[in-house]
Design a protein around this motif. Structure first.
Motif, mmCIF file in Angstrom:
data_model
loop_
_atom_site.group_PDB
_atom_site.id
_atom_site.type_symbol
_atom_site.label_atom_id
_atom_site.label_comp_id
_atom_site.label_asym_id
_atom_site.label_seq_id
_atom_site.Cartn_x
_atom_site.Cartn_y
_atom_site.Cartn_z
ATOM 1 N N ALA A 338 -48.018 -9.945 67.571
ATOM 2 C CA ALA A 338 -48.876 -10.037 66.386
ATOM 3 C C ALA A 338 -48.531 -8.944 65.382
ATOM 4 C CB ALA A 338 -50.342 -9.945 66.808
ATOM 5 N N ARG A 339 -48.258 -7.737 65.884
ATOM 6 C CA ARG A 339 -47.848 -6.632 65.005
ATOM 7 C C ARG A 339 -46.556 -6.962 64.284
ATOM 8 N NH1 ARG A 339 -45.317 -2.678 68.557
ATOM 9 N NH2 ARG A 339 -43.573 -4.085 68.108
ATOM 10 N N ARG A 421 -35.711 -6.794 70.572
ATOM 11 C CA ARG A 421 -36.078 -7.057 69.181
ATOM 12 C C ARG A 421 -36.564 -8.493 69.093
ATOM 13 N NH1 ARG A 421 -32.004 -4.676 66.606
ATOM 14 N NH2 ARG A 421 -33.288 -2.892 66.001
ATOM 15 N N PHE A 422 -37.819 -8.676 68.658
ATOM 16 C CA PHE A 422 -38.385 -10.020 68.556
ATOM 17 C C PHE A 422 -37.501 -10.896 67.669
ATOM 18 C CE2 PHE A 422 -42.392 -7.695 69.519
ATOM 19 C CZ PHE A 422 -42.857 -8.492 70.562
ATOM 20 N N THR A 423 -37.236 -12.117 68.136
ATOM 21 C CA THR A 423 -36.465 -13.067 67.335
ATOM 22 C C THR A 423 -37.127 -14.426 67.216
ATOM 23 O OG1 THR A 423 -35.166 -13.721 69.271
ATOM 24 C CG2 THR A 423 -34.262 -11.962 67.882
ATOM 25 N N GLY A 424 -38.131 -14.735 68.034
ATOM 26 C CA GLY A 424 -38.763 -16.042 67.968
ATOM 27 C C GLY A 424 -39.730 -16.234 69.110
ATOM 28 N N PRO A 425 -40.187 -17.483 69.326
ATOM 29 C CA PRO A 425 -41.130 -17.753 70.418
ATOM 30 C C PRO A 425 -40.516 -17.411 71.778
ATOM 31 C CG PRO A 425 -40.995 -19.612 68.903
ATOM 32 C CD PRO A 425 -39.873 -18.697 68.558
ATOM 33 N N ALA A 549 -38.954 -28.006 45.456
ATOM 34 C CA ALA A 549 -39.145 -28.772 46.686
ATOM 35 C C ALA A 549 -38.641 -27.993 47.899
ATOM 36 C CB ALA A 549 -38.419 -30.117 46.581
ATOM 37 N N TRP A 550 -37.507 -27.318 47.743
ATOM 38 C CA TRP A 550 -36.982 -26.509 48.855
ATOM 39 C C TRP A 550 -37.933 -25.367 49.187
ATOM 40 C CZ3 TRP A 550 -35.553 -21.433 49.646
ATOM 41 C CH2 TRP A 550 -34.775 -21.169 50.792
ATOM 42 N N LEU A 551 -38.458 -24.706 48.165
ATOM 43 C CA LEU A 551 -39.387 -23.602 48.402
ATOM 44 C C LEU A 551 -40.643 -24.092 49.109
ATOM 45 C CD1 LEU A 551 -40.163 -20.634 48.037
ATOM 46 C CD2 LEU A 551 -41.048 -21.241 45.767
ATOM 47 N N THR A 552 -41.145 -25.253 48.723
ATOM 48 C CA THR A 552 -42.320 -25.820 49.388
ATOM 49 C C THR A 552 -42.048 -26.031 50.872
ATOM 50 O OG1 THR A 552 -43.010 -26.929 47.351
ATOM 51 C CG2 THR A 552 -43.941 -27.751 49.411
ATOM 52 N N ALA A 553 -40.898 -26.612 51.174
ATOM 53 C CA ALA A 553 -40.538 -26.852 52.576
ATOM 54 C C ALA A 553 -40.318 -25.546 53.323
ATOM 55 C CB ALA A 553 -39.289 -27.726 52.649
ATOM 56 N N ALA A 554 -39.652 -24.584 52.684
ATOM 57 C CA ALA A 554 -39.343 -23.315 53.344
ATOM 58 C C ALA A 554 -40.602 -22.501 53.624
ATOM 59 C CB ALA A 554 -38.365 -22.512 52.492
ATOM 60 N N VAL A 555 -41.527 -22.473 52.671
ATOM 61 C CA VAL A 555 -42.764 -21.706 52.861
ATOM 62 C C VAL A 555 -43.624 -22.340 53.948
ATOM 63 C CG1 VAL A 555 -44.941 -21.067 51.761
ATOM 64 C CG2 VAL A 555 -42.787 -20.714 50.548
ATOM 65 N N TYR A 556 -43.708 -23.670 53.940
ATOM 66 C CA TYR A 556 -44.482 -24.336 54.994
ATOM 67 C C TYR A 556 -43.861 -24.077 56.360
ATOM 68 C CZ TYR A 556 -46.156 -27.850 58.181
ATOM 69 O OH TYR A 556 -46.669 -28.473 59.296
ATOM 70 N N GLU A 557 -42.537 -24.240 56.464
ATOM 71 C CA GLU A 557 -41.869 -24.035 57.750
ATOM 72 C C GLU A 557 -42.061 -22.608 58.247
ATOM 73 O OE1 GLU A 557 -38.976 -22.616 60.479
ATOM 74 O OE2 GLU A 557 -38.980 -22.062 58.349
ATOM 75 N N HIS A 558 -41.974 -21.655 57.339
ATOM 76 C CA HIS A 558 -42.130 -20.245 57.714
ATOM 77 C C HIS A 558 -43.532 -19.993 58.270
ATOM 78 C CE1 HIS A 558 -41.666 -15.924 57.630
ATOM 79 N NE2 HIS A 558 -42.682 -15.797 56.801
ATOM 80 N N ALA A 559 -44.544 -20.512 57.595
ATOM 81 C CA ALA A 559 -45.915 -20.318 58.056
ATOM 82 C C ALA A 559 -46.170 -21.022 59.380
ATOM 83 C CB ALA A 559 -46.900 -20.807 56.989
ATOM 84 N N ASP A 563 -47.068 -19.357 63.192
ATOM 85 C CA ASP A 563 -48.205 -19.737 64.022
ATOM 86 C C ASP A 563 -47.748 -20.170 65.406
ATOM 87 O OD1 ASP A 563 -51.125 -20.325 64.210
ATOM 88 O OD2 ASP A 563 -50.384 -22.358 64.540
ATOM 89 N N THR A 564 -46.655 -20.940 65.455
ATOM 90 C CA THR A 564 -46.111 -21.375 66.741
ATOM 91 C C THR A 564 -45.635 -20.191 67.565
ATOM 92 O OG1 THR A 564 -45.416 -23.496 65.788
ATOM 93 C CG2 THR A 564 -44.350 -22.813 67.825
ATOM 94 N N THR A 565 -44.989 -19.249 66.911
ATOM 95 C CA THR A 565 -44.494 -18.063 67.608
ATOM 96 C C THR A 565 -45.635 -17.229 68.155
ATOM 97 O OG1 THR A 565 -42.526 -18.005 66.193
ATOM 98 C CG2 THR A 565 -43.106 -15.969 67.345
#
Length: 576
Positions: A338-339, A421-425, A549-559, A563-565
């Motif tokens: 979380a940190r 070093r954290f990299t993902g889930p 459109a790319w930014l919309t997809a990228a921001v959603y995917e990042h968020a 949450d999944t991680t």
């Protein structure tokens, strides 16, 4: 010998001054310029393309007159523009004086001026052009356009997006020269940060402007304990070594010697001397010792200022199982993740140096395709989960891969204490480890990128690994499909959207990820949309629609990925 850093405006001006016939040859000349002989004498660097031509550069190159070529076409010559385009970007910025806040009781929200909005729009357009054309189309001309926009953004106080745009330029250069340190994910994230900040500024959000990089500031006297060290190699062309230390409160600090380099760092980088006051240790030794720093200066991120002018002396260290270092492993993996995720949401320049470090205790389960599996637990709750530990770099010049493979086979069933070093889930890159069974020759721990392990180092009797090794993570939702398409566009531009998008959108919809499917469908439509004016010319607004459109997809995917991680690091393995 490496080229000195160059201010973005100088490079942009040199490229813009080239005649059209030379501009066409610039992309071919830049790789050649990187290989031209370089000599250094004091604060002057000399580049010799051939026996008749000499280019003289001051260190750093801040104004056009700091870069002089001796050929007849100078300053509108290919030699000069190629050298400036091959040199690293100068990231230093003046720190503006802040108005006095004496007596102030409220925080004033920054407002966006018309000039700043125009600068953000220019930077958006340059980044959108890079996105539309991908890495193959982001040659020296496109990079110069982006650097020109960076200069304008800096001049108007848009420090955050300007810094991210400089990272985009450096990563594009690394990709085009096929640097093994290049990671497409990093370029994707930096492009997202630039476009998101520009979008917010254009809509009046002054908090996205960022702040200028500040100089080192006094932090008082510090008693520090060495934690670990690592060789550093960056896609920006920088290389060297860094040592992480902790104080009695558990705050982490970094002493680093990283600079532009012609060759990537190897394991030997940690054997270089630490340039800090009276300290007479190399990075490898300092990671096992400690130091007293008097009136230390550091950046807000935790990087210690070094040099002979600083007052510091060597002191005793502590093992990872002793105070104060032992406390770093007393926080559960979920809280640590979380940190990390909270810090990762900040602009890159605002993140603490050690924000992504993971301190984990666990049992080696065996091999993983990329390294090893580790069963970890939260001591306070007794809950456990299984994680995958991979190598930060797969280059055989660094011993990460071999060390992790040896640990996976020879230490299966044994407990280790790991820094990653954290990299993902449920994924970390392995940096260093210690164990009660580790021999004293290593000084308490092993730096996985600096020391090559042999079987004799792990010659204690091998314990029996737990039966039924679990997977490193449960089956995640197929968000990787969206991430894959977002990265494809960053790599190759609009052209990749002509195929493959609709099938992935249907798979996302079938997995009940309706929003992910919708934004991917919108990205595909924007990529295929090509309109022309009455004269048959392509409409430049199509590039902006694609970027939106790319930014919309990228921001959603990042968020969604965050949450999944977060959930992956707090869920418990049922068979653990």
């Amino acid at each position: 010998m490496s080229l000195p850093p160059v201010d973005p405006a100088v490079t942009a001006e040199a490229v813009a001054a080239l005649p059209a016939r030379l501009r066409k040859r610039l992309d071919e000349a830049v790789p050649q310029a990187a290989a031209w002989p370089v000599e250094s004498a004091g604060d002057v660097v000399t580049v010799r393309p051939d026996d008749q031509v000499t280019i003289t550069l001051k260190v750093p190159v801040l104004v056009p007159d700091d870069a002089v070529c001796g050929c007849l076409l100078a300053p509108r010559c290919l030699h000069r523009a190629a050298v400036l385009s091959a040199a690293p970007v100068h990231t230093g910025e003046p720190v503006p004086e802040e108005p006095s806040t004496a007596g102030a009781t409220t925080t004033v929200e920054p407002t966006v001026s018309a000039v700043q909005e125009a600068a953000a729009d220019t930077l958006w357009s340059a980044a959108a052009a890079v996105l539309a054309n991908g890495i193959p189309g982001a040659g020296a001309i496109a990079q110069a356009d982006l650097l020109r926009a960076v200069h304008q953004a800096r001049a108007t106080g848009l420090h955050g997006p300007a810094a991210a745009a400089i990272r985009v330029v450096e990563r594009l250069r690394a990709a085009r020269r096929e640097d093994p340190a290049f990671h497409l994910a990093d370029l994707t994230d930096d492009l997202r940060e630039v476009l998101a900040a520009c979008h917010r500024i254009k809509t009046g959000d002054g908090t996205a402007m960022g702040t200028a990089r500040r100089d080192y500031e006094p932090v008082g006297d510090l008693r520090l304990y060495g934690l670990f060290c690592e060789p550093v190699r960056a896609a920006t062309g920088h290389a060297g070594a860094a040592t992480y230390l902790a104080d009695a409160t558990g705050r982490l600090w970094v002493v680093s010697d990283v600079r532009p380099a012609d060759q990537p760092a190897t394991a030997a980088a940690v054997r270089t001397s630490v340039d800090l006051g009276e300290v007479r240790l190399n990075h490898h030794a300092l990671a096992r010792a400690g130091l007293h720093a008097i009136n230390a200066h550091a950046s807000a991120a935790g990087r210690l200022s070094h040099g002979r002018a600083r007052q510091a002396v060597t002191a005793s260290g502590a093992t990872w199982f002793e105070a104060p270092l032992d406390a770093l492993w007393q926080t559960g993996p979920g809280a640590q993740a979380a940190r990390w995720l909270t810090a990762a949401a900040l602009p890159a320049g605002d993140r603490p140096m050690a924000h992504d470090l993971a301190f984990l205790d666990g049992t080696v389960l065996g091999a993983d395709p990329h390294g090893l599996l580790l069963a970890i637990d939260e001591q306070s709750t007794g809950r456990g989960l299984t994680i995958a530990v991979a190598a930060p770099h797969e280059d055989p010049a660094l011993p990460y891969v071999g060390n992790l493979r040896l640990l996976a086979t020879q230490a299966a069933g044994r407990r280790i204490r790991l820094i990653g070093r954290f990299t993902g889930p449920r994924r970390v890159d392995g940096l260093a480890f210690a164990a009660a069974w580790l021999g004293p020759a290593h000084g308490g721990h092993v730096d996985l990128g600096a020391t090559t392990l042999i079987r004799a180092d792990l010659d204690a009797p091998t314990a029996t690994p737990p039966p039924g090794q679990p997977s490193a993570s449960a089956e995640p939702p197929p968000l990787h499909l969206l991430r894959h398409q977002v990265e494809r566009v960053a790599a190759a531009g609009r052209a990749v959207l002509l195929s493959g998008v609709d099938a992935d959108a249907r798979r996302l919809a079938a997995a009940h990820l309706v929003t992910a499917s919708t934004v991917l469908t919108g990205l595909g439509a924007a990529g295929r949309q090509r309109t022309r004016d009455v004269f048959g010319r392509l409409d430049p607004h199509d590039t902006h629609r694609l970027a939106q459109a790319w930014l919309t997809a990228a921001v959603y995917e990042h968020a969604a990925r965050r949450d999944t991680t977060r959930q992956a690091w707090t869920c418990v393995d049922t068979n653990h």
